[in-house]
Design a protein around this motif. Structure first.
Motif, PDB file in Angstrom:
ATOM      1  N   LEU A 222       0.813  -1.214   0.000  1.00  0.00           N
ATOM      2  CA  LEU A 222       0.000   0.000   0.000  1.00  0.00           C
ATOM      3  C   LEU A 222       0.847   1.265   0.000  1.00  0.00           C
ATOM      4  O   LEU A 222       0.506   2.243  -0.673  1.00  0.00           O
ATOM      5  CB  LEU A 222      -0.959  -0.010   1.187  1.00  0.00           C
ATOM      6  CG  LEU A 222      -2.068  -1.054   1.064  1.00  0.00           C
ATOM      7  CD1 LEU A 222      -2.764  -1.268   2.386  1.00  0.00           C
ATOM      8  CD2 LEU A 222      -3.070  -0.642  -0.010  1.00  0.00           C
ATOM      9  N   VAL A 223       1.944   1.262   0.720  1.00  0.00           N
ATOM     10  CA  VAL A 223       2.811   2.452   0.762  1.00  0.00           C
ATOM     11  C   VAL A 223       3.451   2.697  -0.596  1.00  0.00           C
ATOM     12  O   VAL A 223       3.568   3.838  -1.038  1.00  0.00           O
ATOM     13  CB  VAL A 223       3.873   2.304   1.885  1.00  0.00           C
ATOM     14  CG1 VAL A 223       4.956   3.356   1.769  1.00  0.00           C
ATOM     15  CG2 VAL A 223       3.207   2.391   3.248  1.00  0.00           C
ATOM     16  N   GLN A 224       3.835   1.624  -1.279  1.00  0.00           N
ATOM     17  CA  GLN A 224       4.446   1.782  -2.601  1.00  0.00           C
ATOM     18  C   GLN A 224       3.409   2.118  -3.668  1.00  0.00           C
ATOM     19  O   GLN A 224       3.707   2.832  -4.617  1.00  0.00           O
ATOM     20  CB  GLN A 224       5.217   0.523  -2.972  1.00  0.00           C
ATOM     21  CG  GLN A 224       6.473   0.356  -2.139  1.00  0.00           C
ATOM     22  CD  GLN A 224       7.216  -0.929  -2.441  1.00  0.00           C
ATOM     23  OE1 GLN A 224       6.846  -1.681  -3.334  1.00  0.00           O
ATOM     24  NE2 GLN A 224       8.268  -1.183  -1.684  1.00  0.00           N
ATOM     25  N   ALA A 225       2.194   1.619  -3.506  1.00  0.00           N
ATOM     26  CA  ALA A 225       1.147   1.898  -4.497  1.00  0.00           C
ATOM     27  C   ALA A 225       0.670   3.349  -4.411  1.00  0.00           C
ATOM     28  O   ALA A 225       0.303   3.950  -5.425  1.00  0.00           O
ATOM     29  CB  ALA A 225      -0.022   0.947  -4.307  1.00  0.00           C
TER      30      ALA A 225
ATOM     31  N   ILE B 186      -0.984   6.183   5.656  1.00  0.00           N
ATOM     32  CA  ILE B 186      -2.255   6.009   6.369  1.00  0.00           C
ATOM     33  C   ILE B 186      -2.923   4.706   5.940  1.00  0.00           C
ATOM     34  O   ILE B 186      -3.365   3.919   6.776  1.00  0.00           O
ATOM     35  CB  ILE B 186      -3.183   7.220   6.147  1.00  0.00           C
ATOM     36  CG1 ILE B 186      -2.612   8.449   6.857  1.00  0.00           C
ATOM     37  CG2 ILE B 186      -4.593   6.917   6.640  1.00  0.00           C
ATOM     38  CD1 ILE B 186      -3.320   9.745   6.528  1.00  0.00           C
ATOM     39  N   GLU B 187      -2.978   4.468   4.627  1.00  0.00           N
ATOM     40  CA  GLU B 187      -3.606   3.238   4.135  1.00  0.00           C
ATOM     41  C   GLU B 187      -2.858   2.002   4.618  1.00  0.00           C
ATOM     42  O   GLU B 187      -3.470   1.007   5.013  1.00  0.00           O
ATOM     43  CB  GLU B 187      -3.674   3.247   2.607  1.00  0.00           C
ATOM     44  CG  GLU B 187      -4.679   4.211   2.050  1.00  0.00           C
ATOM     45  CD  GLU B 187      -4.650   4.294   0.531  1.00  0.00           C
ATOM     46  OE1 GLU B 187      -3.897   3.513  -0.119  1.00  0.00           O
ATOM     47  OE2 GLU B 187      -5.377   5.131  -0.018  1.00  0.00           O
ATOM     48  N   GLY B 188      -1.528   2.048   4.610  1.00  0.00           N
ATOM     49  CA  GLY B 188      -0.730   0.909   5.055  1.00  0.00           C
ATOM     50  C   GLY B 188      -0.927   0.610   6.528  1.00  0.00           C
ATOM     51  O   GLY B 188      -1.172  -0.542   6.916  1.00  0.00           O
ATOM     52  N   ILE B 189      -0.844   1.642   7.361  1.00  0.00           N
ATOM     53  CA  ILE B 189      -0.997   1.447   8.807  1.00  0.00           C
ATOM     54  C   ILE B 189      -2.425   1.040   9.145  1.00  0.00           C
ATOM     55  O   ILE B 189      -2.646   0.134   9.957  1.00  0.00           O
ATOM     56  CB  ILE B 189      -0.544   2.717   9.562  1.00  0.00           C
ATOM     57  CG1 ILE B 189       0.969   2.866   9.414  1.00  0.00           C
ATOM     58  CG2 ILE B 189      -0.949   2.648  11.036  1.00  0.00           C
ATOM     59  CD1 ILE B 189       1.532   4.189   9.869  1.00  0.00           C
ATOM     60  N   ASP B 190      -3.403   1.685   8.520  1.00  0.00           N
ATOM     61  CA  ASP B 190      -4.803   1.320   8.767  1.00  0.00           C
ATOM     62  C   ASP B 190      -5.070  -0.139   8.401  1.00  0.00           C
ATOM     63  O   ASP B 190      -5.752  -0.859   9.129  1.00  0.00           O
ATOM     64  CB  ASP B 190      -5.750   2.220   7.967  1.00  0.00           C
ATOM     65  CG  ASP B 190      -5.805   3.639   8.507  1.00  0.00           C
ATOM     66  OD1 ASP B 190      -5.210   3.899   9.574  1.00  0.00           O
ATOM     67  OD2 ASP B 190      -6.439   4.491   7.852  1.00  0.00           O
TER      68      ASP B 190
END
Length: 194
Positions: A142-145, A153-157
């Motif tokens: 998610l962080v790379q996308a 935020i998306e990765g941690i969530d």
């Protein structure tokens, strides 16, 4: 626990703008709870074998609550709230610790006690390794996308949601399977050990 120990300090620094010192100290209340509560929880669990499943259920519920609420972590979340959510995970760790090994040991024959106790530790360690791998895949993808703060935020969530979902599965297994099977297995083990 892996999600909170690994990704919340990162969220504190990168999303909330806190220092490394602050992100490191938010674990202190959790540590204090993890030191004090096992003695109290252990005394309660020892009163009845029926308390094993209740302790495991309490651990799962605490993780569901804390991980679900921490999904909303971001620049506007108060630091005290993050510290509180992390602190209550110390209760989850305490309840799990004082119930899993004694529950397993109560089902074992004396000659199997060492290997059985080691197996519990091994499974707990293995689950942490598997969780770390799953969280890393989800987070990094998610962080790379989506580069930048939105990707963080998306990765941690996502990691926190996976952790909450795993705790929900643990709760369901505890209430629907362990609670039903354990008394029967304990009665059988006691009969065999006479």
């Amino acid at each position: 626990m892996t999600a909170i120990n690994t990704y919340i300090p990162q969220a504190l620094q990168k999303l909330m703008g806190q220092s490394a010192a602050i992100s490191g100290t938010v674990q202190i209340p959790r540590t204090i709870v993890s030191i004090i509560l096992p003695g109290i929880a252990g005394a309660w669990v020892a009163k009845s074998t029926n308390n094993f499943w209740k302790a495991l259920a309490a651990a799962a519920v605490v993780l569901i609550i804390s991980c679900s609420l921490l999904v909303f972590i971001g620049p506007n979340m108060p630091l005290w709230f993050v510290i509180t959510m992390i602190a209550i995970t110390g209760a989850a760790d305490s309840f799990r610790t004082v119930s899993t090994v004694p529950a397993a040991q109560s089902l074992l024959k004396m000659q199997d006690m060492g290997i059985g106790t080691s197996m519990v530790g091994f499974i707990v360690s293995l689950s942490g390794v598997l969780a770390s791998a799953l969280y890393s895949i989800a987070y990094n993808t998610l962080v790379q996308a989506t580069p930048g703060q939105r990707g963080l935020i998306e990765g941690i969530d996502t990691v926190l949601l996976i952790s909450a979902a795993a705790a929900l599965i643990a709760l369901l297994l505890d209430v629907l399977v362990f609670r039903v099977i354990y008394p029967k297995a304990l009665a059988k083990a006691k009969a065999e050990n006479k």
